[in-house]
Design a protein around this motif. Structure first.
Motif, mmCIF file in Angstrom:
data_model
loop_
_atom_site.group_PDB
_atom_site.id
_atom_site.type_symbol
_atom_site.label_atom_id
_atom_site.label_comp_id
_atom_site.label_asym_id
_atom_site.label_seq_id
_atom_site.Cartn_x
_atom_site.Cartn_y
_atom_site.Cartn_z
ATOM 1 N N LEU A 185 69.605 10.391 75.055
ATOM 2 C CA LEU A 185 70.959 10.899 74.845
ATOM 3 C C LEU A 185 71.518 10.398 73.517
ATOM 4 N N SER A 186 71.267 9.139 73.211
ATOM 5 C CA SER A 186 71.732 8.564 71.950
ATOM 6 C C SER A 186 71.151 9.307 70.762
ATOM 7 N N GLY A 187 69.842 9.545 70.788
ATOM 8 C CA GLY A 187 69.205 10.269 69.695
ATOM 9 C C GLY A 187 69.743 11.678 69.553
ATOM 10 N N ILE A 188 70.024 12.334 70.666
ATOM 11 C CA ILE A 188 70.575 13.694 70.625
ATOM 12 C C ILE A 188 71.949 13.691 69.965
ATOM 13 N N VAL A 189 72.764 12.687 70.279
ATOM 14 C CA VAL A 189 74.103 12.586 69.681
ATOM 15 C C VAL A 189 74.000 12.429 68.169
ATOM 16 N N VAL A 190 73.115 11.526 67.722
ATOM 17 C CA VAL A 190 72.940 11.323 66.276
ATOM 18 C C VAL A 190 72.504 12.619 65.607
ATOM 19 N N PHE A 191 71.497 13.277 66.178
ATOM 20 C CA PHE A 191 70.991 14.513 65.573
ATOM 21 C C PHE A 191 72.050 15.608 65.590
ATOM 22 N N ALA A 192 72.803 15.721 66.668
ATOM 23 C CA ALA A 192 73.824 16.768 66.775
ATOM 24 C C ALA A 192 74.894 16.599 65.702
ATOM 25 N N ILE A 193 75.322 15.364 65.478
ATOM 26 C CA ILE A 193 76.338 15.125 64.450
ATOM 27 C C ILE A 193 75.797 15.454 63.067
ATOM 28 N N ARG A 194 74.548 15.042 62.806
ATOM 29 C CA ARG A 194 73.946 15.374 61.515
ATOM 30 C C ARG A 194 73.749 16.881 61.363
ATOM 31 N N ALA A 195 73.363 17.550 62.443
ATOM 32 C CA ALA A 195 73.171 19.007 62.388
ATOM 33 C C ALA A 195 74.476 19.711 62.042
ATOM 34 N N CYS A 196 75.564 19.280 62.654
ATOM 35 C CA CYS A 196 76.872 19.871 62.344
ATOM 36 C C CYS A 196 77.271 19.583 60.902
ATOM 37 N N THR A 197 76.932 18.384 60.438
ATOM 38 C CA THR A 197 77.239 18.020 59.050
ATOM 39 C C THR A 197 76.467 18.896 58.071
ATOM 40 N N ILE A 198 75.190 19.138 58.371
ATOM 41 C CA ILE A 198 74.363 19.964 57.490
ATOM 42 C C ILE A 198 74.828 21.420 57.515
ATOM 43 N N LYS A 199 75.119 21.917 58.694
ATOM 44 C CA LYS A 199 75.442 23.337 58.852
ATOM 45 C C LYS A 199 76.855 23.676 58.401
ATOM 46 N N TRP A 200 77.815 22.810 58.754
ATOM 47 C CA TRP A 200 79.227 23.107 58.471
ATOM 48 C C TRP A 200 79.858 22.156 57.458
ATOM 49 N N HIS A 201 79.042 21.308 56.848
ATOM 50 C CA HIS A 201 79.498 20.430 55.767
ATOM 51 C C HIS A 201 80.617 19.504 56.202
#
Length: 205
Positions: A185-201
């Motif tokens: 779950l922790s890893g998913i949270v980190v990746f999700a935040i980075r994914a949103c950062t990459i996609k929506w700046h």
């Protein structure tokens, strides 16, 4: 010796085996990010191997030196960590030139590595020190260190200095790990935040 599914599940659930599995996947992800970033800079194969290795083992090396542990890749059987980085870099050097032209591709591999190594660093930190604060620091350092050193080698502005959710993404995921004791779950949270950062700046400013 025969193993039942229960035996395999119990073996896979052991913390030390989780750490090793995370390590292997993180090495591949970060080495790929380094190799692709090197390709974007038109580096030769040796440069590609070096940057891939630095990205893969950099954060864990600094972590182990700070914690006074044996540096992990120097004590691997057959130096498997270093060899994983070299093999990954070789594969991407040969087959990744078209992939390197894609926008944000380095960011996506980096996001995978960050999410894996932040969790691994926390687990090693808590096992070594017993302190949550030190474990969080080691998680952020392990997650961010390889990408930082990769970008320094390539004279790129490191992600951690771009005002993006990067180290903060690792902190958020590690807070979830502290609350839930659930590495996945922790890893998913980190990746999700980075994914949103990459996609929506997403940025701080």
């Amino acid at each position: 010796m025969d193993f039942s599914l229960k035996d395999i599940a119990e073996l896979a659930a052991k913390p030390e085996n989780i750490v090793i599995a995370i390590e292997v996947l993180g090495l591949v992800a970060f080495a790929a990010s380094g190799a692709i970033a090197a390709l974007k800079k038109d580096l030769d194969p040796i440069g590609c191997f070096i940057v891939g290795a630095v990205a893969g083992i950099g954060g864990g090396t600094v972590r182990d030196l700070i914690l006074g542990r044996n540096v992990f890749w120097l004590h691997d059987k057959y130096l498997y960590s270093l060899n994983i980085c070299f093999l990954t870099s070789l594969v991407f050097y040969i087959f990744g030139k078209r992939l390197a032209r894609r926008e944000n591709i380095v960011n996506w591999f980096d996001a995978v590595g960050l999410s894996l190594f932040a969790v691994q660093g926390y687990m090693i930190g808590i096992e070594t020190s017993g302190s949550v604060e030190i474990a969080v620091l080691m998680g952020v350092l392990t997650g961010c260190g390889g990408g930082f050193l990769r970008d320094i080698c390539l004279t790129r502005q490191p992600f951690i200095f771009r005002g993006e959710f990067y180290a903060s993404a690792a902190l958020a995921g590690l807070f979830v790990l502290w609350l839930t004791s659930m590495p996945i779950l922790s890893g998913i949270v980190v990746f999700a935040i980075r994914a949103c950062t990459i996609k929506w700046h997403w940025r701080f400013k």
